[in-house]
Design an enzyme around this catalytic site. Structure first.
Site, mmCIF file in Angstrom:
data_model
loop_
_atom_site.group_PDB
_atom_site.id
_atom_site.type_symbol
_atom_site.label_atom_id
_atom_site.label_comp_id
_atom_site.label_asym_id
_atom_site.label_seq_id
_atom_site.Cartn_x
_atom_site.Cartn_y
_atom_site.Cartn_z
ATOM 1 N N CYS A 73 19.358 -11.351 9.752
ATOM 2 C CA CYS A 73 18.598 -11.874 8.625
ATOM 3 C C CYS A 73 17.601 -10.805 8.174
ATOM 4 O O CYS A 73 16.790 -10.329 8.986
ATOM 5 C CB CYS A 73 17.860 -13.128 9.091
ATOM 6 S SG CYS A 73 16.727 -13.818 7.878
ATOM 7 N N CYS A 187 20.422 -9.797 1.444
ATOM 8 C CA CYS A 187 20.281 -11.052 2.201
ATOM 9 C C CYS A 187 21.659 -11.321 2.783
ATOM 10 O O CYS A 187 22.672 -11.167 2.084
ATOM 11 C CB CYS A 187 19.849 -12.183 1.272
ATOM 12 S SG CYS A 187 20.006 -13.838 1.993
HETATM 13 N N1 DGL Z 1 19.883 -14.750 5.284
HETATM 14 C C1 DGL Z 1 18.500 -14.452 5.193
HETATM 15 C C2 DGL Z 1 18.239 -12.980 4.865
HETATM 16 O O1 DGL Z 1 19.067 -12.128 5.126
HETATM 17 C C3 DGL Z 1 17.600 -15.285 4.350
HETATM 18 C C4 DGL Z 1 17.920 -16.593 3.824
HETATM 19 C C5 DGL Z 1 16.707 -17.502 3.733
HETATM 20 O O2 DGL Z 1 15.932 -17.402 2.776
HETATM 21 O O3 DGL Z 1 16.549 -18.277 4.657
HETATM 22 O O4 DGL Z 1 17.196 -12.638 4.384
#
Ligand code: DGL
Length: 264
Positions: A73, A187
């Site tokens: 993430c 993301c």
């Molecule tokens: N998948 C997460 C990232 O790479 C973020 C998603 C969220 O906002 O929870 O930042």
């Protein structure tokens, strides 16, 4: 005794990293946590993301004795990787960040789009990354409120509308001078909507994600390498609705197995 690799994200997005990890390290075991009961991270404050990341890491260490942790993430990496490394100096911790440098190596027009959460783009870590590349290209950075959530819910009309809106707000895409020819998916949820993004930016723009690079980096940092005689397993845990994770894992990773609920 084989020790697994821990992987976590706010939800299903980190499956894009897990997919690359399983391809790179097919004999390793993985434990994946989707923290969808406390998502999205990208529109919450740092304290929330640090608390959640710390609780998940402690859980993975205590219950699964993980040999390494992959923060799948961008938002959690930006907010919490320094805290986690300080708290667990013996644990190899691999994070993800928007792939600006690989994009720079590919862009001809020197105009690069970056889609990410508000949390990632507003972080000191991202600010330092952009500053280190000042003058090398023009980065058009777009916070994409609501997009990770729409992907979590598999809300196709919302996904399409948000992809169209956010790419439209970034400028003109294409391969001519002055156009954005490279789009960074900052993301881990976004690689799963690359078809909708492709529709908006056209066929010639390069979409960049970090899965494979993170998987290679994880291989380099692993303290233990298991033998090659067994196929790795994958355990899926979720703090929210297990169905979303189960369907996404089936659809994107061909992983057909039950998801365990995690109270944390
Ligand atoms: N998948 C997460 C990232 O790479 C973020 C998603 C969220 O906002 O929870 O930042």
């Amino acid at each position: 005794m084989k020790r697994p690799i821990g992987v976590f994200d706010s939800g299903i997005g980190g499956l894009s990293i897990l997919k690359a990890l399983r391809a790179e390290l097919p004999h390793e075991d993985f434990v994946y946590v989707a923290d969808s009961g406390h998502a999205p991270y990208g529109e919450r404050n740092d304290a929330h993301v640090i608390n959640r990341s710390s609780a998940i890491t402690a859980h993975l260490l205590t219950l699964y004795n993980i040999q390494a942790l992959v923060i799948a993430c961008n938002t959690a990496t930006a907010a919490a990787i320094a805290t986690l490394r300080l708290a667990h100096p013996q644990l190899p911790i691999i994070g993800v960040e928007p792939a600006l440098k690989p994009a720079l190596a590919l862009s001809q027009t020197r105009r690069i789009g970056v889609m990410a959460t508000r949390g990632t783009l507003g972080s000191a870590k991202f600010g330092a990354l952009v500053a280190s590349l000042a003058g090398e290209a023009e980065f058009s950075c777009q916070p994409c409120d609501g997009l990770a959530d729409a992907i979590e819910r598999q809300n196709a009309p919302n996904i399409e509308a948000l992809c169209t809106y956010y790419t439209g707000a970034m400028g003109r895409f294409g391969i001519n001078i002055g156009e954005i020819d490279t789009l960074v998916l900052g993301c881990t949820h976004y690689p799963f909507v690359s078809d909708a993004l492709r529709k908006s930016v056209g066929p010639n723009v390069q979409l960049i994600d970090t899965g494979e690079a993170v998987a290679r980096q994880t291989r380099r940092q692993l303290p233990e390498h298991c033998g090659t005689d067994s196929v790795g397993t994958c355990r899926l845990l979720c703090t929210g609705d297990p169905n979303a994770l189960q369907h996404a894992a089936e659809r994107w990773l061909r992983l057909d197995q039950p998801v365990n609920s995690l109270l944390l």
